[in-house]
Design a protein around this motif. Structure first.
Motif, PDB file in Angstrom:
ATOM      1  N   SER A 134       0.883  -1.276  -0.042  1.00  7.71           N
ATOM      2  CA  SER A 134       0.074   0.108  -0.135  1.00  7.71           C
ATOM      3  C   SER A 134       0.756   1.234   0.129  1.00  7.71           C
ATOM      4  O   SER A 134       0.520   2.193  -0.472  1.00  7.71           O
ATOM      5  N   ILE A 140       2.130   1.722  -7.596  1.00  6.85           N
ATOM      6  CA  ILE A 140       0.792   2.222  -7.756  1.00  6.85           C
ATOM      7  C   ILE A 140       0.587   3.101  -8.938  1.00  6.85           C
ATOM      8  O   ILE A 140      -0.506   2.810  -9.705  1.00  6.85           O
ATOM      9  N   THR A 144      -1.540   2.048 -12.460  1.00 11.69           N
ATOM     10  CA  THR A 144      -2.891   2.752 -13.017  1.00 11.69           C
ATOM     11  C   THR A 144      -2.645   3.452 -14.023  1.00 11.69           C
ATOM     12  O   THR A 144      -3.569   3.754 -14.802  1.00 11.69           O
ATOM     13  N   GLN A 149      -6.431  -1.832 -12.540  1.00 10.99           N
ATOM     14  CA  GLN A 149      -7.633  -0.928 -11.497  1.00 10.99           C
ATOM     15  C   GLN A 149      -7.232  -1.912 -10.231  1.00 10.99           C
ATOM     16  O   GLN A 149      -7.032  -3.112 -10.114  1.00 10.99           O
ATOM     17  N   LYS A 150      -7.380  -1.155  -9.307  1.00 10.23           N
ATOM     18  CA  LYS A 150      -7.610  -1.568  -7.709  1.00 10.23           C
ATOM     19  C   LYS A 150      -8.593  -2.319  -7.418  1.00 10.23           C
ATOM     20  O   LYS A 150      -9.618  -2.149  -7.635  1.00 10.23           O
ATOM     21  N   GLU A 151      -8.220  -3.981  -7.094  1.00  9.73           N
ATOM     22  CA  GLU A 151      -9.593  -4.465  -6.814  1.00  9.73           C
ATOM     23  C   GLU A 151      -9.823  -4.536  -5.124  1.00  9.73           C
ATOM     24  O   GLU A 151     -11.076  -4.814  -4.897  1.00  9.73           O
ATOM     25  N   VAL A 153      -7.859  -4.511  -0.906  1.00  6.80           N
ATOM     26  CA  VAL A 153      -6.764  -4.569   0.161  1.00  6.80           C
ATOM     27  C   VAL A 153      -6.789  -6.019   0.795  1.00  6.80           C
ATOM     28  O   VAL A 153      -7.694  -6.469   1.086  1.00  6.80           O
ATOM     29  N   THR A 167      -1.306  -4.972   1.664  1.00  4.67           N
ATOM     30  CA  THR A 167      -1.111  -4.941   0.039  1.00  4.67           C
ATOM     31  C   THR A 167      -2.475  -4.592  -0.728  1.00  4.67           C
ATOM     32  O   THR A 167      -3.425  -4.939  -0.071  1.00  4.67           O
ATOM     33  N   ASN A 168      -2.198  -3.804  -1.750  1.00  4.38           N
ATOM     34  CA  ASN A 168      -3.274  -3.757  -2.563  1.00  4.38           C
ATOM     35  C   ASN A 168      -3.419  -4.688  -3.963  1.00  4.38           C
ATOM     36  O   ASN A 168      -2.092  -5.335  -4.228  1.00  4.38           O
ATOM     37  N   ILE A 169      -4.217  -5.443  -4.352  1.00  6.55           N
ATOM     38  CA  ILE A 169      -4.460  -6.269  -5.332  1.00  6.55           C
ATOM     39  C   ILE A 169      -4.960  -5.312  -6.581  1.00  6.55           C
ATOM     40  O   ILE A 169      -5.790  -4.779  -6.553  1.00  6.55           O
ATOM     41  N   TYR A 170      -3.989  -5.219  -7.722  1.00  2.01           N
ATOM     42  CA  TYR A 170      -4.648  -4.679  -8.946  1.00  2.01           C
ATOM     43  C   TYR A 170      -4.740  -5.581  -9.861  1.00  2.01           C
ATOM     44  O   TYR A 170      -4.068  -6.828  -9.911  1.00  2.01           O
ATOM     45  N   SER A 171      -5.424  -5.385 -10.990  1.00  5.27           N
ATOM     46  CA  SER A 171      -5.455  -6.333 -12.101  1.00  5.27           C
ATOM     47  C   SER A 171      -5.809  -5.495 -13.528  1.00  5.27           C
ATOM     48  O   SER A 171      -6.100  -4.498 -13.296  1.00  5.27           O
TER      49      SER A 171
END
Length: 174
Positions: A134, A140, A144, A149-151, A153, A167-171
């Motif tokens: 994060s 990040i 982006t 896109q952030k899905e 935390v 952590t953030n999960i992005y896809s």
């Protein structure tokens, strides 16, 4: 055959034992590992085994890891690749790291763009994920900018130096 990818300034190529010192220097660096969720590497033998594991993962279609090299210069400036690659589910997770002296030059963006294109076009992935601390504002911003896109935390998902971090999960979907 291991794919070699090229961009305007970079070559993404298979890692080999000649890269061991560079990898050891990178992944024993506290600045690099600050947001990586990995213990520092400590020996050339350890790195050589990791390189062999990368090769086995590629041959088993479980992952792929490239060394990032500047065109016209020998030696890697970082790594990028897919792990948790599932052909059945058409997805993989992306990870990357650059040596600190190469930060801020747009190399990560160039390498990530090329790897993502390869993942969608050649590996037939439909989803590419990325797990990011994060606090890792640079990653990040990069993800982006490239359309990830952030899905959500993942709370206390990775430990660094014995401390849990969110952590953030992005896809990115194809």
């Amino acid at each position: 055959m291991f794919p070699i990818l090229e961009t305007e300034r970079l070559v993404l190529r298979e890692l080999n034992e000649n890269d061991a010192i560079g990898i050891l220097n990178c992944f024993s660096n506290k600045e690099v590992l600050r947001y990586y969720g990995q213990k520092p590497l400590t020996s050339i033998d350890q790195v050589k085994q990791i390189i062999r594991n990368f090769s086995m993962n590629f041959n088993g279609k479980r992952g792929i890891k490239w060394g990032i090299e500047l065109k016209g210069k020998e030696g890697i400036i970082g790594t990028i690749g897919f792990q948790e690659w599932s052909q059945e589910h058409k997805r993989a997770d992306l990870s990357y790291a650059l040596f600190p002296e190469n930060w801020g030059n747009g190399y990560a963006s160039e390498a990530v763009s090329k790897a993502v294109s390869y993942g969608f076009e050649e590996l037939d992935l439909k989803r590419i994920g990325a797990v990011v601390f994060s606090e890792n504002k640079a990653s990040i911003k990069l993800l982006t900018k490239l359309g990830f896109q952030k899905e959500g935390v993942l709370r206390n998902y990775l430990y660094q130096n014995g401390v849990p971090f969110d952590t953030n999960i992005y896809s990115l979907l194809r």
